[in-house]
Design a protein around this motif. Structure first.
Motif, PDB file in Angstrom:
ATOM      1  N   VAL A   1       0.976  -1.141   0.113  1.00 48.74           N
ATOM      2  CA  VAL A   1      -0.345   0.056   0.449  1.00 48.74           C
ATOM      3  C   VAL A   1       0.851   1.174   0.108  1.00 48.74           C
ATOM      4  CG1 VAL A   1      -1.908   1.536   1.040  1.00 48.74           C
ATOM      5  CG2 VAL A   1      -2.010  -1.066   1.000  1.00 48.74           C
ATOM      6  N   GLY A   2       2.286   1.611   0.779  1.00 46.14           N
ATOM      7  CA  GLY A   2       2.690   2.203   0.891  1.00 46.14           C
ATOM      8  C   GLY A   2       3.314   2.548  -0.068  1.00 46.14           C
ATOM      9  N   LEU A   3       3.629   1.437  -0.924  1.00 47.91           N
ATOM     10  CA  LEU A   3       5.266   1.703  -2.144  1.00 47.91           C
ATOM     11  C   LEU A   3       3.674   2.214  -3.551  1.00 47.91           C
ATOM     12  CD1 LEU A   3       6.536  -1.481  -2.467  1.00 47.91           C
ATOM     13  CD2 LEU A   3       7.050   0.664  -1.675  1.00 47.91           C
ATOM     14  N   CYS A   4       2.254   2.118  -2.741  1.00 47.40           N
ATOM     15  CA  CYS A   4       1.846   2.427  -4.630  1.00 47.40           C
ATOM     16  C   CYS A   4       1.412   4.063  -4.570  1.00 47.40           C
ATOM     17  CB  CYS A   4       0.475   1.576  -4.527  1.00 47.40           C
ATOM     18  SG  CYS A   4      -0.229  -0.128  -5.143  1.00 47.40           S
ATOM     19  N   ALA A   5       0.991   4.092  -2.702  1.00 50.24           N
ATOM     20  CA  ALA A   5       0.403   5.574  -2.307  1.00 50.24           C
ATOM     21  C   ALA A   5       1.668   6.638  -2.667  1.00 50.24           C
ATOM     22  CB  ALA A   5       0.376   5.978  -0.440  1.00 50.24           C
ATOM     23  N   ILE A   6       3.084   6.382  -2.584  1.00 46.05           N
ATOM     24  CA  ILE A   6       4.343   6.737  -2.752  1.00 46.05           C
ATOM     25  C   ILE A   6       4.163   7.088  -4.305  1.00 46.05           C
ATOM     26  CG2 ILE A   6       5.925   5.199  -2.045  1.00 46.05           C
ATOM     27  CD1 ILE A   6       6.189   8.987  -1.144  1.00 46.05           C
ATOM     28  N   ALA A   7       4.228   5.886  -5.218  1.00 41.82           N
ATOM     29  CA  ALA A   7       4.362   6.272  -6.586  1.00 41.82           C
ATOM     30  C   ALA A   7       3.403   6.738  -6.844  1.00 41.82           C
ATOM     31  CB  ALA A   7       4.108   4.476  -7.185  1.00 41.82           C
ATOM     32  N   GLY A   8       2.031   7.535  -6.644  1.00 34.12           N
ATOM     33  CA  GLY A   8       1.048   8.086  -6.911  1.00 34.12           C
ATOM     34  C   GLY A   8       1.914   9.529  -6.769  1.00 34.12           C
ATOM     35  N   ASP A   9       2.429   9.086  -5.363  1.00 27.23           N
ATOM     36  CA  ASP A   9       3.088  11.286  -5.780  1.00 27.23           C
ATOM     37  C   ASP A   9       4.274  11.295  -6.277  1.00 27.23           C
ATOM     38  OD1 ASP A   9       3.414  13.590  -4.035  1.00 27.23           O
ATOM     39  OD2 ASP A   9       5.021  12.429  -3.372  1.00 27.23           O
ATOM     40  N   TRP A  10       5.783  10.660  -6.586  1.00 27.93           N
ATOM     41  CA  TRP A  10       6.478   9.564  -6.905  1.00 27.93           C
ATOM     42  C   TRP A  10       7.071  10.842  -9.256  1.00 27.93           C
ATOM     43  CZ3 TRP A  10       9.765  12.123  -4.482  1.00 27.93           C
ATOM     44  CH2 TRP A  10      10.972  12.309  -3.772  1.00 27.93           C
ATOM     45  N   LEU A  11       5.529   9.772  -9.782  1.00 27.28           N
ATOM     46  CA  LEU A  11       5.301   9.344 -11.039  1.00 27.28           C
ATOM     47  C   LEU A  11       5.188  11.421 -11.345  1.00 27.28           C
ATOM     48  CD1 LEU A  11       3.277   6.543 -10.995  1.00 27.28           C
ATOM     49  CD2 LEU A  11       5.082   7.090 -12.877  1.00 27.28           C
ATOM     50  N   GLN A  12       4.735  12.055 -10.544  1.00 27.61           N
ATOM     51  CA  GLN A  12       3.815  13.535 -10.579  1.00 27.61           C
ATOM     52  C   GLN A  12       5.174  15.063 -11.194  1.00 27.61           C
ATOM     53  OE1 GLN A  12       0.198  14.340  -8.715  1.00 27.61           O
ATOM     54  NE2 GLN A  12       0.477  12.162  -7.884  1.00 27.61           N
ATOM     55  N   GLY A  13       5.812  14.375  -9.714  1.00 28.52           N
ATOM     56  CA  GLY A  13       6.610  15.049  -9.289  1.00 28.52           C
ATOM     57  C   GLY A  13       8.119  15.708 -10.044  1.00 28.52           C
ATOM     58  N   PRO A  14       8.264  14.834 -11.121  1.00 27.24           N
ATOM     59  CA  PRO A  14       9.230  15.408 -12.280  1.00 27.24           C
ATOM     60  C   PRO A  14       8.357  16.688 -13.403  1.00 27.24           C
ATOM     61  CG  PRO A  14       9.392  13.195 -11.815  1.00 27.24           C
ATOM     62  CD  PRO A  14       8.894  13.601 -11.306  1.00 27.24           C
ATOM     63  N   TYR A  15       7.465  16.017 -13.618  1.00 30.00           N
ATOM     64  CA  TYR A  15       6.695  16.485 -14.446  1.00 30.00           C
ATOM     65  C   TYR A  15       5.655  17.947 -14.013  1.00 30.00           C
ATOM     66  CZ  TYR A  15       8.760  13.021 -17.067  1.00 30.00           C
ATOM     67  OH  TYR A  15       9.433  12.040 -17.824  1.00 30.00           O
ATOM     68  N   VAL A  16       5.703  18.073 -12.419  1.00 27.81           N
ATOM     69  CA  VAL A  16       4.405  19.182 -12.735  1.00 27.81           C
ATOM     70  C   VAL A  16       4.905  20.495 -12.953  1.00 27.81           C
ATOM     71  CG1 VAL A  16       3.184  19.974 -10.577  1.00 27.81           C
ATOM     72  CG2 VAL A  16       3.844  18.098 -10.469  1.00 27.81           C
ATOM     73  N   TYR A  17       6.223  20.732 -12.871  1.00 27.52           N
ATOM     74  CA  TYR A  17       6.945  22.085 -13.666  1.00 27.52           C
ATOM     75  C   TYR A  17       6.552  22.052 -15.397  1.00 27.52           C
ATOM     76  CZ  TYR A  17      10.165  26.059 -13.492  1.00 27.52           C
ATOM     77  OH  TYR A  17       9.777  27.869 -13.706  1.00 27.52           O
ATOM     78  N   TYR A  18       7.155  21.235 -15.550  1.00 27.73           N
ATOM     79  CA  TYR A  18       7.189  20.503 -16.501  1.00 27.73           C
ATOM     80  C   TYR A  18       6.122  20.982 -17.894  1.00 27.73           C
ATOM     81  CZ  TYR A  18       8.409  18.885 -21.227  1.00 27.73           C
ATOM     82  OH  TYR A  18       8.091  18.300 -23.106  1.00 27.73           O
ATOM     83  N   LEU A  19       4.612  20.429 -16.630  1.00 27.08           N
ATOM     84  CA  LEU A  19       3.926  20.053 -18.202  1.00 27.08           C
ATOM     85  C   LEU A  19       2.438  21.811 -18.001  1.00 27.08           C
ATOM     86  CD1 LEU A  19       1.165  19.140 -18.068  1.00 27.08           C
ATOM     87  CD2 LEU A  19       0.483  18.660 -15.803  1.00 27.08           C
ATOM     88  N   TYR A  20       3.354  22.735 -16.751  1.00 25.78           N
ATOM     89  CA  TYR A  20       2.805  23.812 -16.735  1.00 25.78           C
ATOM     90  C   TYR A  20       3.155  24.561 -17.827  1.00 25.78           C
ATOM     91  CZ  TYR A  20       0.899  22.290 -12.162  1.00 25.78           C
ATOM     92  OH  TYR A  20      -0.019  21.713 -10.834  1.00 25.78           O
ATOM     93  N   THR A  21       4.599  24.131 -17.876  1.00 27.01           N
ATOM     94  CA  THR A  21       5.337  25.089 -19.525  1.00 27.01           C
ATOM     95  C   THR A  21       4.790  25.198 -20.589  1.00 27.01           C
ATOM     96  OG1 THR A  21       6.800  23.088 -18.922  1.00 27.01           O
ATOM     97  CG2 THR A  21       7.712  25.211 -17.909  1.00 27.01           C
TER      98      THR A  21
END
Length: 418
Positions: free
Chosen positions: A2-22
């Protein structure tokens, strides 16, 4: 799992939040406002929702995390600023729950089943090794595969994150038991906050721990925002997913080092963290040094520069310190924070953290990036000083524990009556 799924849901977004907005055409100032909305939401709404976990149940709080973050991922499909703002607010609430509810549930369940307290150190170090290490690396590489190799667009990692979050929520609902902090019917939310504030104010060790956590995490979240523009000052094409995976590899190495340190009975976590904070402070000075020592390129586009490569080395060192920080701070929290209000106090710690990050992001266009990194370096050095103080008083017994505080509050009521 469960913890790994929860943290994967967060890590997948991390590198692309700033890039997506640009890619949606927003500038650094507008992106900074979106990030402010996330941290502000975490401070206001997230603190309240996270604190409710002690009274309403940690399992419910973890389910709420999954639902809230899935909704946040869905908003990323819209290029409209207002919709993205709603997504950031939902993401801020989810972040508070991620960093309080899951840990609170784990600690309570651990002691409820009568396990040895020393096992918590091993659990924390393994969780960081896998979650902040292996899962984060795989998330970065998977995100790079979706965006660059398969050309599915910068929103695809958010869709993948929603799937992992849904899987984690299904497992929580089907297999977890509920646990609570102080489930007293007479305690409303305001009373919970008051009790947590009194506990922090009356115990110097808890207050120091909160200040140390806020200083380090504030610098860490500022770094999360700054590393992309720092490595591509002239719009260089950088492999976001690959660089992120490299950072997480360093973090995994750090968590591996932490597990060895925590396993030694002769090594106190309060002592070695002083050194870690000094190293992390020095590592964030590298962007300032490269700015003075390496002639910056003024050519638009292209690949990552030599100065950028040097900065990546410094950032990897910082991420290794992050890997050591997480299991170590979890260990200290399990020692010093009372179980009855664990989630409430942990979310209290996030209030100054979020205020700090909001101020930094609000002024992101007013100061150069080197100034921001210098400020983070100073805060990390201050954290090392506070850690030294915590190490000095860590063995002293508490002057008042949580039970005594509750008893004193009960006695105060008739004294204050007219």
């Amino acid at each position: 799992m469960v913890g790994l799924c929860a943290i994967a849901g967060d890590w997948l977004q991390g590198p692309y939040v700033y890039y997506l907005y640009t890619t949606y055409g927003f500038g650094k100032g507008e992106i900074g406002q979106l990030f402010i909305a996330g941290f502000g939401s975490s401070m206001l709404f997230g603190t309240i929702v996270g604190s409710l976990a002690d009274k309403q149940g940690r399992k419910r709080a973890c389910v709420t995390y999954c639902i809230t973050y899935i909704l946040s991922c869905i908003t990323k499909h819209s290029p409209q600023y207002k919709v993205l703002m709603v997504g950031r607010i939902l993401g801020g609430i989810a972040t508070s729950l991620l960093f309080s509810a899951f840990e609170s549930w784990l600690v309570a369940e651990h002691f409820k089943r009568g396990f040895d307290q020393q096992w918590l150190s091993l659990t924390f170090s393994k969780a960081i090794f896998l979650g902040n290490g292996l899962v984060a690396i795989l998330s970065g590489l998977f995100g790079n595969l979706l965006v660059d190799t398969l050309s599915l667009g910068p929103v695809s990692p958010f869709d993948a994150a929603a799937i992992f979050l849904a899987i984690g929520m299904a497992v929580i609902l089907s297999s977890w038991t509920e646990n609570y902090g102080d489930s007293s019917e007479s305690k409303d939310l305001l009373t919970q906050f008051k009790g947590a504030a009194v506990t922090i104010a009356s115990d110097e060790k808890i207050a120091l721990l909160g200040a140390i956590q806020s200083l380090f995490e504030g610098s860490m979240y500022t770094f999360v925002f700054l590393w992309t523009p720092a490595l591509s000052p002239n719009d260089e094409e950088i492999p976001h997913g690959f660089i992120f995976a490299t950072f997480m590899l360093a973090s995994m190495l750090g968590s591996s080092i932490a597990s060895r340190l925590l396993a030694r009975n002769s090594t106190r976590v309060e002592s070695y963290m002083q050194i870690i904070f000094v190293i992390s402070s020095a590592s964030l000075l590298l962007p300032i040094l490269t700015n003075f020592l390496v002639t910056p390129s003024k050519v638009k586009g292209g690949g990552i520069t030599f100065a950028g490569c040097l900065q990546v080395l410094g950032f990897c060192t910082f991420e290794a310190c992050v890997g050591i920080f997480w299991p170590s701070i979890m260990k200290m929290r399990s020692q010093y924070i009372p179980e009855e209000a664990r989630s409430t106090i942990m979310n209290f710690f996030r209030i100054p953290l979020n205020i700090f990050v909001c101020i930094v992001l609000y002024n992101v266009n007013a100061f150069p990036i080197t100034f921001m990194f210098g400020m983070c370096s100073i805060f990390l050095f201050v954290a090392s000083i506070l850690q030294r103080r915590l190490a000095a008083i860590g063995d002293k017994p508490k002057t008042e524990d949580w039970a005594m505080l509750k008893e004193r509050d009960a006695e105060d009521e008739p004294l204050n009556a007219p």
